[in-house]
Write a protein that holds these residues in place. Sequence first.
Motif, PDB file in Angstrom:
ATOM      1  N   ILE A 169       0.830  -1.203   0.000  1.00 49.52           N
ATOM      2  CA  ILE A 169       0.000   0.000   0.000  1.00 49.52           C
ATOM      3  C   ILE A 169       0.864   1.252   0.000  1.00 49.52           C
ATOM      4  O   ILE A 169       0.573   2.227  -0.716  1.00 49.52           O
ATOM      5  CB  ILE A 169      -0.947  -0.017   1.215  1.00 49.52           C
ATOM      6  CG1 ILE A 169      -1.963  -1.152   1.074  1.00 49.52           C
ATOM      7  CG2 ILE A 169      -1.677   1.323   1.352  1.00 49.52           C
ATOM      8  CD1 ILE A 169      -2.809  -1.369   2.312  1.00 49.52           C
ATOM      9  N   ALA A 170       1.935   1.251   0.791  1.00 51.44           N
ATOM     10  CA  ALA A 170       2.834   2.414   0.823  1.00 51.44           C
ATOM     11  C   ALA A 170       3.464   2.647  -0.545  1.00 51.44           C
ATOM     12  O   ALA A 170       3.565   3.791  -1.023  1.00 51.44           O
ATOM     13  CB  ALA A 170       3.918   2.194   1.881  1.00 51.44           C
ATOM     14  N   LEU A 171       3.890   1.569  -1.201  1.00 53.01           N
ATOM     15  CA  LEU A 171       4.491   1.714  -2.526  1.00 53.01           C
ATOM     16  C   LEU A 171       3.455   2.176  -3.541  1.00 53.01           C
ATOM     17  O   LEU A 171       3.759   3.011  -4.413  1.00 53.01           O
ATOM     18  CB  LEU A 171       5.106   0.378  -2.956  1.00 53.01           C
ATOM     19  CG  LEU A 171       5.842   0.368  -4.310  1.00 53.01           C
ATOM     20  CD1 LEU A 171       6.933   1.438  -4.341  1.00 53.01           C
ATOM     21  CD2 LEU A 171       6.421  -1.006  -4.584  1.00 53.01           C
ATOM     22  N   SER A 172       2.234   1.692  -3.436  1.00 55.82           N
ATOM     23  CA  SER A 172       1.193   2.131  -4.367  1.00 55.82           C
ATOM     24  C   SER A 172       0.880   3.608  -4.178  1.00 55.82           C
ATOM     25  O   SER A 172       0.620   4.329  -5.151  1.00 55.82           O
ATOM     26  CB  SER A 172      -0.079   1.297  -4.173  1.00 55.82           C
ATOM     27  OG  SER A 172      -0.677   1.562  -2.926  1.00 55.82           O
ATOM     28  N   TYR A 173       0.928   4.078  -2.935  1.00 50.71           N
ATOM     29  CA  TYR A 173       0.702   5.508  -2.693  1.00 50.71           C
ATOM     30  C   TYR A 173       1.832   6.351  -3.277  1.00 50.71           C
ATOM     31  O   TYR A 173       1.600   7.432  -3.838  1.00 50.71           O
ATOM     32  CB  TYR A 173       0.567   5.773  -1.192  1.00 50.71           C
ATOM     33  CG  TYR A 173       0.366   7.229  -0.860  1.00 50.71           C
ATOM     34  CD1 TYR A 173      -0.831   7.865  -1.164  1.00 50.71           C
ATOM     35  CD2 TYR A 173       1.378   7.972  -0.256  1.00 50.71           C
ATOM     36  CE1 TYR A 173      -1.012   9.214  -0.868  1.00 50.71           C
ATOM     37  CE2 TYR A 173       1.210   9.304   0.041  1.00 50.71           C
ATOM     38  CZ  TYR A 173       0.006   9.924  -0.266  1.00 50.71           C
ATOM     39  OH  TYR A 173      -0.159  11.261   0.014  1.00 50.71           O
ATOM     40  N   SER A 174       3.065   5.853  -3.166  1.00 49.97           N
ATOM     41  CA  SER A 174       4.190   6.600  -3.734  1.00 49.97           C
ATOM     42  C   SER A 174       4.113   6.658  -5.256  1.00 49.97           C
ATOM     43  O   SER A 174       4.599   7.609  -5.876  1.00 49.97           O
ATOM     44  CB  SER A 174       5.513   5.956  -3.309  1.00 49.97           C
ATOM     45  OG  SER A 174       5.711   4.713  -3.954  1.00 49.97           O
ATOM     46  N   VAL A 175       3.476   5.656  -5.870  1.00 56.51           N
ATOM     47  CA  VAL A 175       3.348   5.623  -7.330  1.00 56.51           C
ATOM     48  C   VAL A 175       2.197   6.492  -7.813  1.00 56.51           C
ATOM     49  O   VAL A 175       2.327   7.228  -8.801  1.00 56.51           O
ATOM     50  CB  VAL A 175       3.160   4.162  -7.814  1.00 56.51           C
ATOM     51  CG1 VAL A 175       2.840   4.125  -9.311  1.00 56.51           C
ATOM     52  CG2 VAL A 175       4.412   3.339  -7.526  1.00 56.51           C
ATOM     53  N   THR A 176       1.058   6.438  -7.113  1.00 54.29           N
ATOM     54  CA  THR A 176      -0.158   7.088  -7.622  1.00 54.29           C
ATOM     55  C   THR A 176      -0.597   8.306  -6.813  1.00 54.29           C
ATOM     56  O   THR A 176      -1.385   9.108  -7.305  1.00 54.29           O
ATOM     57  CB  THR A 176      -1.329   6.086  -7.645  1.00 54.29           C
ATOM     58  OG1 THR A 176      -1.619   5.682  -6.306  1.00 54.29           O
ATOM     59  CG2 THR A 176      -0.968   4.868  -8.480  1.00 54.29           C
ATOM     60  N   GLY A 177      -0.146   8.409  -5.557  1.00 57.17           N
ATOM     61  CA  GLY A 177      -0.573   9.518  -4.721  1.00 57.17           C
ATOM     62  C   GLY A 177      -1.979   9.362  -4.169  1.00 57.17           C
ATOM     63  O   GLY A 177      -2.573  10.326  -3.686  1.00 57.17           O
ATOM     64  N   ARG A 178      -2.530   8.160  -4.195  1.00 52.10           N
ATOM     65  CA  ARG A 178      -3.866   7.900  -3.684  1.00 52.10           C
ATOM     66  C   ARG A 178      -3.950   6.454  -3.228  1.00 52.10           C
ATOM     67  O   ARG A 178      -3.095   5.629  -3.587  1.00 52.10           O
ATOM     68  CB  ARG A 178      -4.926   8.207  -4.737  1.00 52.10           C
ATOM     69  CG  ARG A 178      -4.687   7.521  -6.068  1.00 52.10           C
ATOM     70  CD  ARG A 178      -5.531   8.127  -7.172  1.00 52.10           C
ATOM     71  NE  ARG A 178      -6.963   7.954  -6.939  1.00 52.10           N
ATOM     72  CZ  ARG A 178      -7.892   8.545  -7.676  1.00 52.10           C
ATOM     73  NH1 ARG A 178      -7.549   9.367  -8.643  1.00 52.10           N
ATOM     74  NH2 ARG A 178      -9.173   8.330  -7.418  1.00 52.10           N
ATOM     75  N   VAL A 179      -4.998   6.154  -2.464  1.00 51.77           N
ATOM     76  CA  VAL A 179      -5.107   4.806  -1.914  1.00 51.77           C
ATOM     77  C   VAL A 179      -6.458   4.147  -2.216  1.00 51.77           C
ATOM     78  O   VAL A 179      -6.708   3.036  -1.765  1.00 51.77           O
ATOM     79  CB  VAL A 179      -4.889   4.806  -0.373  1.00 51.77           C
ATOM     80  CG1 VAL A 179      -3.468   5.178  -0.029  1.00 51.77           C
ATOM     81  CG2 VAL A 179      -5.892   5.733   0.309  1.00 51.77           C
ATOM     82  N   ASP A 180      -7.335   4.809  -2.956  1.00 50.61           N
ATOM     83  CA  ASP A 180      -8.621   4.189  -3.265  1.00 50.61           C
ATOM     84  C   ASP A 180      -8.429   3.057  -4.264  1.00 50.61           C
ATOM     85  O   ASP A 180      -7.413   2.973  -4.964  1.00 50.61           O
ATOM     86  CB  ASP A 180      -9.612   5.223  -3.790  1.00 50.61           C
ATOM     87  CG  ASP A 180      -9.083   5.943  -5.014  1.00 50.61           C
ATOM     88  OD1 ASP A 180      -8.017   6.561  -4.904  1.00 50.61           O
ATOM     89  OD2 ASP A 180      -9.725   5.873  -6.078  1.00 50.61           O
ATOM     90  N   LEU A 181      -9.417   2.176  -4.354  1.00 48.87           N
ATOM     91  CA  LEU A 181      -9.295   0.983  -5.189  1.00 48.87           C
ATOM     92  C   LEU A 181      -9.163   1.300  -6.677  1.00 48.87           C
ATOM     93  O   LEU A 181      -8.702   0.463  -7.454  1.00 48.87           O
ATOM     94  CB  LEU A 181     -10.496   0.054  -4.963  1.00 48.87           C
ATOM     95  CG  LEU A 181     -10.470  -0.754  -3.658  1.00 48.87           C
ATOM     96  CD1 LEU A 181     -11.777  -1.502  -3.475  1.00 48.87           C
ATOM     97  CD2 LEU A 181      -9.297  -1.720  -3.637  1.00 48.87           C
ATOM     98  N   GLU A 182      -9.569   2.487  -7.080  1.00 47.99           N
ATOM     99  CA  GLU A 182      -9.449   2.847  -8.488  1.00 47.99           C
ATOM    100  C   GLU A 182      -7.988   2.975  -8.928  1.00 47.99           C
ATOM    101  O   GLU A 182      -7.702   3.034 -10.123  1.00 47.99           O
ATOM    102  CB  GLU A 182     -10.183   4.156  -8.758  1.00 47.99           C
ATOM    103  CG  GLU A 182     -11.695   4.047  -8.597  1.00 47.99           C
ATOM    104  CD  GLU A 182     -12.400   5.364  -8.849  1.00 47.99           C
ATOM    105  OE1 GLU A 182     -11.708   6.333  -9.249  1.00 47.99           O
ATOM    106  OE2 GLU A 182     -13.628   5.429  -8.663  1.00 47.99           O
ATOM    107  N   THR A 183      -7.079   3.010  -7.969  1.00 43.79           N
ATOM    108  CA  THR A 183      -5.660   3.094  -8.318  1.00 43.79           C
ATOM    109  C   THR A 183      -5.113   1.766  -8.843  1.00 43.79           C
ATOM    110  O   THR A 183      -4.037   1.736  -9.435  1.00 43.79           O
ATOM    111  CB  THR A 183      -4.809   3.496  -7.096  1.00 43.79           C
ATOM    112  OG1 THR A 183      -4.930   2.468  -6.088  1.00 43.79           O
ATOM    113  CG2 THR A 183      -5.296   4.804  -6.514  1.00 43.79           C
TER     114      THR A 183
END
Length: 469
Positions: A169-183
């Motif tokens: 989740i932390a890496l996904s936030y660093s990639v997209t800047g968001r945490v909702d499932l649409e990412t």
Amino acid sequence: MSELSLLVLLPFLAATLTVAVPGRAASLGLVATAANALLVVSLCREIIARGAVEQVIGGWAAPLGITFVGDGLAAVMLAMTAIVSLAITAQAMSTPGRAGFWPLWMATLGALNGLFLSGDLFNLYVAFEILGLAAVGLTALAGTPMALRAAFDYLTAGLAGSLLILLGIALSYSVTGRVDLETVVVLTESSNGRIALALIAAGLAVKAALFPLHFWMPAAHSSAVPVASALLSALVVKGALYLALRLSIEGGAGAEFLRSALAVLGTGGMLWGAWNALRAERLKLLVAHSTVAQIGLIALAIGVAGDPLQNGLWTAAALLMLSHALAKAAMFLAVGRIAEALGHDRISGLNREELRPGAAEFAFAIAAISLVGLPPTAGFIGKWILIEGLVDEGAVHWIALLLLGTALSAAYLSRVVSRCLRGGPHVSATAQRLPWRSGDVAALGLATGALLLGLAAALPLTLLEVPFA
């Protein structure tokens, strides 16, 4: 306040009250479980009539806010949880209480509802943490050295899975800047995003006891008290499988690497779990290894379904989850009653002359029919949908593996059913015919529900056709 927030708030409120008023814990648990079921029915009706519903908590919307989303898949999972919850509560009220059961059970129910409704990755992580800690407590309720050791292994595995999910989740936030499932669909488009998804998937594999990361699960499920075993096997592992299916849906065509891994690991789990179930000497251990096999089957169904946005084969996995939850809860409740009657759960000593098969044996047999996937069960409908789609795609090798898994399920479950239904000397002098309890009704009701669900499969399929939010 909408059904979405009440479904999460009510069980946690009940958990608090059962601690504050322990003498009324069972009554409070019954009221909360019944109210939860009514809320789920209301939500399902609303989703069928209006489509997917959404609630923003505290005014903080996506991409960083807390959002609850109720669509068809979430509704099916909530309905599955509500049905099993009523049976578990009935069983728990008919057996001597154990300190801490009701708060742990209510916390488990709230965490499951929150997990199925969460619309962002971080709150999914929070729900997993609550669910995992409550499940460890449920495993340790028996208080035996074996149960405590299994609970420690469960805790260790759960923490490892949580760490992997949090890193993802932390890496996904660093990639997209968001945490909702649409990412999720955005994550499939970059190498770092795919690594983030792989980390989350690895954490889910640990929490779901997916082969070869299942080392903690057979001991945990077989050493817990029967009502806790039913919860752990029927509901708790479904949280990770649900999120794996949700990630596959949200990722679309880009998540093919995730589905391929699920298909391979699912095949291994299906075969390895069945092999160990064939070799098991104790009934609870056989049912626990059966869960490893069934988890593998569901993961395989998710993996071979292909792009969920292009076909509806993913509904087979949802139906298999629903069928497994009902049948496996019935099976563990029945096993508890069989062991209570005989004074043991050794498979070699199940056949006896003086005590003819009772409610528990028949509940086990009916649940076995559902797990094997014979008509008219929902397990049969799920496998039929999946095999029909695979036939259209010419995927003969996957069809052969599914049929092999079905044959192995029939083989290890027939070990129990054949012994229960034939005469022979029992090995325990304390064997007795137990008086009826509400737990017998719960086991028979769940088993019969799993059997007849195939005839009523139109309802869950109608919910699953509701477009995603």
